[in-house]
Design a protein around this motif. Structure first.
Motif, PDB file in Angstrom:
ATOM      1  N   ALA A  84       0.867  -1.172   0.000  1.00 16.18           N
ATOM      2  CA  ALA A  84       0.000   0.000   0.000  1.00 16.18           C
ATOM      3  C   ALA A  84       0.906   1.224   0.000  1.00 16.18           C
ATOM      4  O   ALA A  84       1.684   1.439   0.930  1.00 16.18           O
ATOM      5  CB  ALA A  84      -0.905   0.014   1.237  1.00 16.18           C
ATOM      6  N   SER A 144      -2.077   0.614  -4.853  1.00 12.98           N
ATOM      7  CA  SER A 144      -1.517  -0.637  -4.360  1.00 12.98           C
ATOM      8  C   SER A 144      -1.238  -1.539  -5.546  1.00 12.98           C
ATOM      9  O   SER A 144      -1.917  -1.451  -6.584  1.00 12.98           O
ATOM     10  CB  SER A 144      -2.505  -1.315  -3.401  1.00 12.98           C
ATOM     11  OG  SER A 144      -1.983  -2.535  -2.912  1.00 12.98           O
ATOM     12  N   ARG A 163      -3.106  -9.117   3.447  1.00 11.21           N
ATOM     13  CA  ARG A 163      -2.709  -7.902   4.161  1.00 11.21           C
ATOM     14  C   ARG A 163      -1.632  -7.191   3.359  1.00 11.21           C
ATOM     15  O   ARG A 163      -0.682  -7.808   2.907  1.00 11.21           O
ATOM     16  CB  ARG A 163      -2.194  -8.213   5.567  1.00 11.21           C
ATOM     17  CG  ARG A 163      -1.972  -6.953   6.393  1.00 11.21           C
ATOM     18  CD  ARG A 163      -1.834  -7.271   7.879  1.00 11.21           C
ATOM     19  NE  ARG A 163      -0.514  -7.715   8.249  1.00 11.21           N
ATOM     20  CZ  ARG A 163       0.502  -6.889   8.569  1.00 11.21           C
ATOM     21  NH1 ARG A 163       0.338  -5.568   8.546  1.00 11.21           N
ATOM     22  NH2 ARG A 163       1.671  -7.375   8.918  1.00 11.21           N
ATOM     23  N   ARG A 164      -1.810  -5.895   3.173  1.00 11.30           N
ATOM     24  CA  ARG A 164      -0.855  -5.096   2.413  1.00 11.30           C
ATOM     25  C   ARG A 164       0.269  -4.611   3.344  1.00 11.30           C
ATOM     26  O   ARG A 164       0.025  -4.236   4.487  1.00 11.30           O
ATOM     27  CB  ARG A 164      -1.544  -3.890   1.776  1.00 11.30           C
ATOM     28  CG  ARG A 164      -2.788  -4.229   0.947  1.00 11.30           C
ATOM     29  CD  ARG A 164      -3.349  -2.960   0.320  1.00 11.30           C
ATOM     30  NE  ARG A 164      -4.759  -3.085  -0.017  1.00 11.30           N
ATOM     31  CZ  ARG A 164      -5.240  -3.320  -1.228  1.00 11.30           C
ATOM     32  NH1 ARG A 164      -4.412  -3.482  -2.227  1.00 11.30           N
ATOM     33  NH2 ARG A 164      -6.538  -3.408  -1.449  1.00 11.30           N
ATOM     34  N   VAL A 169      -5.028   4.847   5.519  1.00 13.43           N
ATOM     35  CA  VAL A 169      -4.959   4.041   4.306  1.00 13.43           C
ATOM     36  C   VAL A 169      -6.356   3.974   3.700  1.00 13.43           C
ATOM     37  O   VAL A 169      -7.288   3.459   4.327  1.00 13.43           O
ATOM     38  CB  VAL A 169      -4.436   2.625   4.605  1.00 13.43           C
ATOM     39  CG1 VAL A 169      -4.409   1.785   3.334  1.00 13.43           C
ATOM     40  CG2 VAL A 169      -3.049   2.698   5.234  1.00 13.43           C
ATOM     41  N   ASN A 170      -6.511   4.502   2.495  1.00 10.62           N
ATOM     42  CA  ASN A 170      -7.814   4.523   1.826  1.00 10.62           C
ATOM     43  C   ASN A 170      -8.022   3.220   1.051  1.00 10.62           C
ATOM     44  O   ASN A 170      -7.850   3.157  -0.169  1.00 10.62           O
ATOM     45  CB  ASN A 170      -7.905   5.732   0.887  1.00 10.62           C
ATOM     46  CG  ASN A 170      -7.778   7.041   1.640  1.00 10.62           C
ATOM     47  OD1 ASN A 170      -8.447   7.258   2.646  1.00 10.62           O
ATOM     48  ND2 ASN A 170      -6.913   7.915   1.165  1.00 10.62           N
ATOM     49  N   GLU A 171      -8.387   2.197   1.769  1.00 10.20           N
ATOM     50  CA  GLU A 171      -8.558   0.877   1.170  1.00 10.20           C
ATOM     51  C   GLU A 171      -9.589   0.903   0.046  1.00 10.20           C
ATOM     52  O   GLU A 171      -9.455   0.187  -0.951  1.00 10.20           O
ATOM     53  CB  GLU A 171      -8.978  -0.114   2.248  1.00 10.20           C
ATOM     54  CG  GLU A 171      -9.005  -1.556   1.808  1.00 10.20           C
ATOM     55  CD  GLU A 171      -7.637  -2.187   1.723  1.00 10.20           C
ATOM     56  OE1 GLU A 171      -7.476  -3.113   0.904  1.00 10.20           O
ATOM     57  OE2 GLU A 171      -6.725  -1.757   2.463  1.00 10.20           O
ATOM     58  N   ASP A 172     -10.612   1.732   0.195  1.00  7.40           N
ATOM     59  CA  ASP A 172     -11.687   1.760  -0.805  1.00  7.40           C
ATOM     60  C   ASP A 172     -11.246   2.376  -2.134  1.00  7.40           C
ATOM     61  O   ASP A 172     -11.934   2.219  -3.152  1.00  7.40           O
ATOM     62  CB  ASP A 172     -12.892   2.521  -0.262  1.00  7.40           C
ATOM     63  CG  ASP A 172     -12.558   3.975   0.054  1.00  7.40           C
ATOM     64  OD1 ASP A 172     -11.498   4.219   0.659  1.00  7.40           O
ATOM     65  OD2 ASP A 172     -13.358   4.863  -0.292  1.00  7.40           O
ATOM     66  N   MET A 218      -8.166   1.740  -3.465  1.00  3.86           N
ATOM     67  CA  MET A 218      -7.093   0.915  -4.003  1.00  3.86           C
ATOM     68  C   MET A 218      -7.642  -0.207  -4.872  1.00  3.86           C
ATOM     69  O   MET A 218      -8.782  -0.629  -4.694  1.00  3.86           O
ATOM     70  CB  MET A 218      -6.274   0.318  -2.861  1.00  3.86           C
ATOM     71  CG  MET A 218      -5.522   1.338  -2.042  1.00  3.86           C
ATOM     72  SD  MET A 218      -4.530   0.539  -0.776  1.00  3.86           S
ATOM     73  CE  MET A 218      -3.730   1.983  -0.059  1.00  3.86           C
TER      74      MET A 218
END
Length: 275
Positions: free
Chosen positions: A70, A109, A146-147, A246-249, A251
């Motif tokens: 990430a 990512s 997991r990043r 961390v903006n997972e949404d 990526m």
């Protein structure tokens, strides 16, 4: 550098334009040094992992074949610009990079570590799911879920930014590896809505995308570091406390199923398309 650091192997030089496919040549030359279970890593000099990759990878289950990172992408914000105008020496080469740039945005990512047994076949040509890695990696290996976090410092000082723009302009405007340097509206690089729109439907190299998103590499576009300054209010601040947003949404999603599921899905799509 290789004389002072035994970890650097000076192999060869070729007068070629950069593409991620060049990494395949390095793999072919040195793959005999690796064993099953070993990790191949893509390493960029402007990236610094938050977690120790050796410790992170040691905890990855053997069934998982590759790991995503990430990117905590640091940018030259209005706050950095203000500090530079007051005292340019704060951004000299000898100043630690983590002291120069403190504002980041996390929205990208990609795979950065792949086990040796999943590296073949790799032709280094044609369509790539992820440039810089073997073709069809998604369908051959299971993704770790997991990043690993990594600080990425692409824009570090006014002089470095201007050199970056100058050397990457021609490649960028043609939709090449360095396409971000030709985006018309720089602030849209950090707009969640624009990020989702780009990811949904566009391929960076198409003529339609270039016409809508890219600008010609003229003097005004690529000579001034101020063209890459972003409002600090659009970014997150690194307080050096180990906590990151961390903006997972935003990526690219990591595959969550066994690779055979994606192979079956791909074959089914081919059958339906043929009908």
């Amino acid at each position: 550098m290789s004389k002072n650091d035994p970890g650097i192997v000076a192999w060869k030089q070729d007068p070629l334009a950069f593409t991620d496919a060049l990494r395949c040549y390095i793999y072919r030359e040195f793959k005999g040094n690796a064993l099953p279970g070993d990790w191949w890593a893509r390493v960029d000099p402007d990236e610094f992992y938050v977690e120790d990759p050796r410790e992170f990878l040691a905890a990855v289950p053997r069934r998982d074949g590759y790991v995503w990172y990430a990117s905590l992408s640091f940018y030259f914000s209005t706050e950095e610009a203000r500090r530079y105008e007051i005292d340019p020496s704060q951004f000299a080469d000898e100043v630690p990079i983590t002291d120069k740039c403190r504002h980041y945005f996390s929205h990208w990512s990609e795979p950065r570590f792949v086990r040796h047994e999943h590296m073949e076949p790799w032709r280094g040509e044609g369509e790539h799911f992820w440039p810089g890695w073997p073709e069809q990696l998604l369908y051959r290996a299971r993704s770790h879920q997991r990043r690993i976090l990594c600080r990425h410092f692409s824009y570090r000082s006014p002089s470095q930014i201007e050199l970056r723009l100058k050397t990457r302009a021609a490649n960028a405007v043609n939709g090449g590896e360095f396409w971000p340097e030709a985006v018309k509206n720089w602030s849209e690089m950090f707009s969640p809505a624009a990020i989702r729109a780009r990811r949904r439907g566009h391929r960076w190299g198409t003529a339609e995308f270039q016409a809508n998103q890219f600008q010609a590499p003229d003097q005004s576009s690529y000579s001034d570091w101020r063209s890459r300054v972003i409002d600090a209010a659009q970014l997150e601040f690194d307080a050096h406390d180990g906590a990151f947003v961390v903006n997972e949404d935003l990526m690219p999603p990591m595959p969550r199923f066994h690779p055979l599921y994606y192979e079956w899905k791909r074959r089914l799509q081919r059958v339906l398309k043929s009908k």
